[in-house]
Scaffold this motif. Structure first.
Motif, short mmCIF file in Angstrom:
data_model
loop_
_atom_site.label_atom_id
_atom_site.label_comp_id
_atom_site.label_asym_id
_atom_site.label_seq_id
_atom_site.Cartn_x
_atom_site.Cartn_y
_atom_site.Cartn_z
N GLU A 138 49.25 41.77 35.65
CA GLU A 138 48.86 43.18 35.59
C GLU A 138 47.98 43.51 36.80
O GLU A 138 46.94 42.88 37.03
CB GLU A 138 48.09 43.46 34.30
CG GLU A 138 48.92 43.32 33.04
CD GLU A 138 50.06 44.33 32.99
OE1 GLU A 138 49.91 45.43 33.59
OE2 GLU A 138 51.10 44.02 32.37
N SER A 189 46.27 46.11 37.19
CA SER A 189 44.98 46.67 36.75
C SER A 189 43.94 45.58 36.58
O SER A 189 42.76 45.77 36.89
CB SER A 189 45.18 47.44 35.44
OG SER A 189 45.70 46.57 34.43
N GLU A 190 44.37 44.40 36.08
CA GLU A 190 43.45 43.29 35.90
C GLU A 190 43.01 42.72 37.24
O GLU A 190 41.86 42.33 37.43
CB GLU A 190 44.10 42.18 35.05
CG GLU A 190 44.32 42.56 33.61
CD GLU A 190 43.00 42.77 32.89
OE1 GLU A 190 42.07 41.97 33.09
OE2 GLU A 190 42.89 43.75 32.13
N MET A 246 42.77 44.44 40.04
CA MET A 246 41.82 45.39 40.63
C MET A 246 40.45 45.31 39.94
O MET A 246 39.42 45.52 40.55
CB MET A 246 42.37 46.81 40.53
CG MET A 246 43.63 47.02 41.35
SD MET A 246 43.37 46.65 43.09
CE MET A 246 45.00 46.97 43.75
N ARG A 247 40.48 44.94 38.66
CA ARG A 247 39.23 44.88 37.93
C ARG A 247 38.34 43.75 38.41
O ARG A 247 37.11 43.89 38.47
CB ARG A 247 39.53 44.73 36.44
CG ARG A 247 38.28 44.70 35.56
CD ARG A 247 38.66 44.53 34.09
NE ARG A 247 39.38 43.28 33.86
CZ ARG A 247 38.78 42.10 33.72
NH1 ARG A 247 37.45 42.02 33.80
NH2 ARG A 247 39.49 41.03 33.51
N ALA A 305 41.40 50.78 41.93
CA ALA A 305 42.10 50.73 40.65
C ALA A 305 43.59 50.73 40.90
O ALA A 305 44.06 51.03 42.01
CB ALA A 305 41.71 51.91 39.77
N GLY A 306 44.34 50.35 39.88
CA GLY A 306 45.79 50.35 40.03
C GLY A 306 46.44 49.96 38.73
O GLY A 306 45.81 49.43 37.82
N THR A 307 47.72 50.28 38.66
CA THR A 307 48.53 49.90 37.50
C THR A 307 49.83 49.32 38.01
O THR A 307 50.23 49.50 39.17
CB THR A 307 48.80 51.09 36.59
OG1 THR A 307 49.54 52.08 37.31
CG2 THR A 307 47.51 51.72 36.07
N GLY A 325 54.01 51.79 39.66
CA GLY A 325 52.70 52.06 39.11
C GLY A 325 51.88 52.90 40.07
O GLY A 325 52.43 53.62 40.92
N THR A 326 50.56 52.78 39.98
CA THR A 326 49.67 53.59 40.80
C THR A 326 48.67 52.71 41.50
O THR A 326 48.34 51.61 41.06
CB THR A 326 48.92 54.61 39.95
OG1 THR A 326 48.11 53.92 38.98
CG2 THR A 326 49.89 55.54 39.22
N ARG A 368 44.83 53.39 43.52
CA ARG A 368 43.78 54.34 43.85
C ARG A 368 42.71 53.63 44.65
O ARG A 368 42.14 52.63 44.21
CB ARG A 368 43.17 54.95 42.58
CG ARG A 368 44.13 55.86 41.82
CD ARG A 368 43.44 56.50 40.61
NE ARG A 368 44.30 57.45 39.93
CZ ARG A 368 45.19 57.14 39.01
NH1 ARG A 368 45.30 55.86 38.64
NH2 ARG A 368 45.95 58.06 38.45
#
Length: 876
Positions: free
Chosen positions: A716, A718-719, A721-722, A730-732, A762-763, A765
């Motif tokens: 993922e 998002s993980e 980027m976290r 951020a991202g997905t 995804g995205t 940012r």
């Protein structure tokens, strides 16, 4: 008158016929005797027969049998007799010369039928001649060297009633003369007296006197006598002559003593008949003096003096008194039964009377002695003992205060090499016909300067070894019937210590053992067993069970339990293969080991290690909850590690990974760890919402770099980027890819790895202010910066490369749009990114995202780098 002549003629004819018939009968008996006993030739010359005797100038008899041939020749044979009312009585038999030639061999008999040995007719003793004289005899008979000659003379006389008998036997050899004179007298068949002397070259060397009589009223026989040897003959020729009959190496014998003497006397009583020696009673006194060494076959070269007084009751001999000063050099065959290092070159023995031993019941039964023995050879042994020997009743030996000191500079046994061994033992106990029981005193110990177990694969060395075996008990059982040791047992507390133990798998340090010894001999098996607690100076300890069958393989089983940080720190300071950066902070580790050190061949080790919820730190990586088993096998230098399955809740070098599942094996040599084979059966881990996996593979560590195909699945974004240390990022999306790891001596590299986002994308940012600083009035970059504030991608591809310096290179390809820019016009972006991964991980570790232990270790490394002592990157 005519009638008388007729009767006389008839009687004369009858006598002549009777003589002829007797002659014919005797001839048949003689021929049958000759045939039965293989007598082939009986020849004589000049036979002269009269009423008072006969003479034969020459007589020859030849007997031939299957396994032997006997030829007897005599000259000037004269046999005289007297006529008595009972018949003729032989008065004398004399021969000038007698030659006897006895040969042995196969098929010497002309007659193939086996025959018995020559048996002379049984004749009454009174028929023997009063005088027997053989002026010279020569005999050729078989001996150890083939054939030997005997030359000498024999004379004997007897009385009218057989006794007394006086005999003289002379032997001559190479100009020397051995003469035996004896006289046997007696008044009846129950009373005899024997006197005999032995002289060599005219000098007396032994005198024997013996009286033997039986009382008719109680059928008891008394035997009294003495033997005196005032001087042992110095006769090298006699030894050489005896060598012909019994082969001994005269050259190996020490010189004969100049002087030696011996005396024995006895007064014995026993029942008449064959049971005399089994049931006799009486006294025997023996004394001997050997001022110079005298070789005793099978014993050695002895010198000294001994006085011994014995008594016997019912055939059981006991000592009444003893005193001795003896020395023994070059011990005989009995010494070869001892272990080589205990075989003495010289022995000294002193025996003196001693005070009665306190605490012994029926002390009057015992003879108290002080014994001192000194043995010198490869080992030095000194024994001082207070003994009490039972003089009557069941045989027993009480061992009072006894001290044994022994030392040897070098010893090789069971594949071990020992240097400078010293032992001191205090012992007391009891011994009888059936068993031996000893208890070691409080000052019983053993010291060894060095012990080494050489091996082609590794060497085990122990320095300054000390053993304390006070209070050990020793018991042994004997078989009187078989005259053999049936069992031997050594039991009791035992403590061992070594100032330093060195072995490739261990860090040099001191070790101690405290436990129980149980070893011995039973039914032919000889074993040495110990069990107890073994501990190192660092604090590591294990319960072990050691078994060593003498001459066999040493085996040791042990159980090691580590619980928490303290015990694992001790183990880290004990095992040489333990990584210095490895520290276990919690959990339980249990190791069951089987160690085998064969007398010949490589060292063997088998270990099963079980881990339960083990957490800790290695280098700058933390892990938690490690569970599973793995097997370690060592055969000489060959090391095998089998890992069926290990599970790890989490491993965190800065980014958490887990749970992790591993399975595989390693085979290699401890002499060259870089040439082993690594096999991976399974490797999977959860990572950032997805998974990491390495396909089953086998690698040779000799062929570096290792190519490890790492696959990313459903990671993922998002993980990712976290965990990345950047604000506003951020991202997905979901990522997959292949990352080929190249692992070599220089570190880890990645070449041509790829990552792809799974459709529909995804995205991404990224705060615009961070990118606009890079744009610098560049319109294209300003467009990129604006697009990345809210970029919706449909395609995300990236190449991945990582060099040995820790730099990560990403070749990012994006296709998508920003709905807020140009009405979502499609944008294609190609971005090259570079990241310093060690610095990134250091940042994450310092941020406390791993744990406090890792953070502290990183700070220490940073301080070393600032002080010029190292580079923290080098530790990754």
């Amino acid at each position: 008158m005519s009638r008388r002549r007729t009767i006389g003629f008839v009687m004369l004819v009858s006598v002549i016929l009777a003589v002829m018939a007797g002659g014919i009968y005797l001839r048949q008996i003689w021929q049958q005797f000759m045939h039965t006993h293989g007598v082939q030739i009986v020849e004589w010359e000049d036979l002269d027969l009269s009423f008072s005797g006969l003479t034969i100038e020459r007589l020859e008899v030849l007997q031939v049998q299957r396994e032997r041939q006997l030829r007897v020749e005599a000259s000037a044979l004269s046999l005289d007799w007297q006529w008595q009312w009972r018949g003729p009585q032989l008065t004398s038999l004399s021969l000038d010369t007698l030659h006897i030639d006895r040969q042995t061999g196969n098929d010497t008999a002309a007659n193939p039928d086996p025959s018995e040995s020559l048996e002379l007719p049984q004749i009454p003793l009174r028929w023997l001649p009063y005088d027997l004289t053989i002026s010279a005899f020569h005999a050729t008979v078989p001996c150890a060297t083939g054939k030997c000659d005997l030359d000498g003379a024999l004379s004997a006389t007897r009385g009218p009633d057989v006794l007394p008998v006086v005999a003289s036997l002379d032997f001559e050899h190479e100009g020397h003369r051995v003469q035996i004179e004896s006289r046997l007298a007696g008044q009846s068949s129950e009373q005899f007296r024997l006197n005999a002397t032995l002289a060599i070259d005219g000098k007396s060397h032994m005198e024997l006197q013996s009286d033997y009589w039986t009382a008719s009223e109680d059928q008891q026989t008394d035997w009294r006598g003495s033997v005196v040897m005032p001087e042992l003959p110095r006769a090298d020729w006699l030894l050489a002559w005896l060598q012909d009959w019994h082969p001994i190496s005269v050259s190996d014998l020490p010189p004969q003593p100049d002087r030696a003497s011996m005396r024995a006397s006895w007064a014995l009583t026993g029942p008449a008949g064959s049971g005399f020696f089994q049931s006799l009673s009486g006294d025997l006194t023996v004394s001997a003096n050997l001022p110079q060494p005298w070789l005793l076959p099978g014993i050695g070269a002895a010198q000294g003096r001994i006085e011994l007084e014995l008594e016997t009751t019912g055939g059981h001999w006991q000592a009444k008194a003893a005193e001795a000063d003896l020395q023994l050099q070059d011990p005989g065959s009995w010494a070869r039964q001892l272990p080589e290092f205990l075989r003495p070159d010289t022995l000294e023995l002193k025996i003196r009377p001693a005070e009665a031993m306190p605490g012994i019941l029926q002390s009057e039964r015992f003879l108290a002695l002080n014994l001192a023995m000194v043995s010198r050879g490869q080992a030095r042994v000194d024994i001082n003992s207070h003994l009490a020997v039972a003089m009557n009743g069941p045989w027993a030996l009480e061992i009072g205060q006894t001290r044994i000191n022994a030392s040897t500079p070098d010893l090789k046994a069971g594949g071990w090499v020992f240097r400078d061994i010293a032992a001191g033992i205090s012992v007391s106990g009891h011994m009888d016909e059936d068993e031996l029981a000893l208890v070691l005193g409080p000052t019983s110990s053993l010291e060894i300067r060095a012990m080494t177990k050489p091996g082609v694969d590794s060497t085990l060395q122990l320095q300054r070894v000390q053993a304390d075996f006070s209070q050990l008990s020793v018991t042994a059982g004997f078989s009187v019937e078989d005259n053999a040791l049936e069992r031997l047992s050594v039991k009791g507390p035992l403590s061992l210590a070594s100032a330093e133990v060195s072995q490739p798998l261990l860090r040099p340090q001191s070790w101690r053992f405290a436990g129980v010894l149980d070893s011995g001999l039973e039914s032919g098996a000889r074993n040495f067993n110990m069990e107890g607690k073994l501990s190192s100076k660092a604090g590591a300890s294990a319960n072990i069970d050691l078994a060593y069958p003498f001459g066999g393989d040493l085996t040791m089983t042990g159980t090691l339990v580590m619980d928490g940080e303290t015990s694992t720190t001790a183990l880290a300071d004990t095992l040489a293969i333990w990584p210095q950066s490895l520290r276990i902070t919690s959990g339980l580790v249990r190791a069951n080991t089987n160690f085998r050190l064969p007398s010949a061949g490589p060292t063997e080790l088998d270990a099963l290690v079980t881990m339960e919820a083990v957490s800790g730190v290695i280098d700058r990586t933390a892990w938690t909850a490690l569970d599973g088993d793995f097997d370690v096998g060592l055969r000489g230098p060959q090391l095998v590690i089998e890992v069926p399955e290990l599970t790890l809740e989490q491993i965190n070098p800065g980014v958490a990974i887990g749970p992790v599942q591993l399975g595989g094996s390693y085979r290699g040599s401890t002499n060259n760890s870089g040439s082993g084979e690594l096999k991976l059966d399974r490797a999977t881990a959860d990572f950032l919402g997805g998974a990491l996996e390495v396909s089953p593979s086998t690698w040779s560590l000799a062929n570096l770099p290792l190519q490890v195909p790492l696959e990313l699945s459903k990671v993922e974004l998002s993980e990712l980027m976290r965990v990345y240390p950047a604000e506003g990022l951020a991202g997905t999306g979901t990522l997959t890819g292949q990352v080929p790891l190249l692992i070599g001596r220089e570190g880890i590299r990645i070449e041509q790895g790829t990552v792809t986002a799974i459709k529909p994308g995804g995205t991404l940012r990224l705060p615009a202010d961070r990118l606009r600083g890079i744009a610098q009035n560049n319109q294209a970059m300003e467009l990129v910066a604006g697009a990345m504030e809210n970029f919706h991608y449909s395609v995300l591809n990236s190449t991945i490369d990582y060099d040995q310096d820790g730099r990560l290179f990403l070749g990012l390809h994006l296709e998508g749009s920003n709905p807020d820019i140009q009405d979502g016009h499609p944008i294609v972006l190609n971005i090259n990114l570079e990241e310093d991964i060690p610095a990134l991980l250091t940042s994450l570790q310092l941020s406390g995202r791993v744990n406090e232990a890792v953070t502290e270790r990183v700070r220490e490394l940073m301080q070393k780098r600032e002080g010029g002592q190292g580079d923290p990157k080098a530790e990754d």
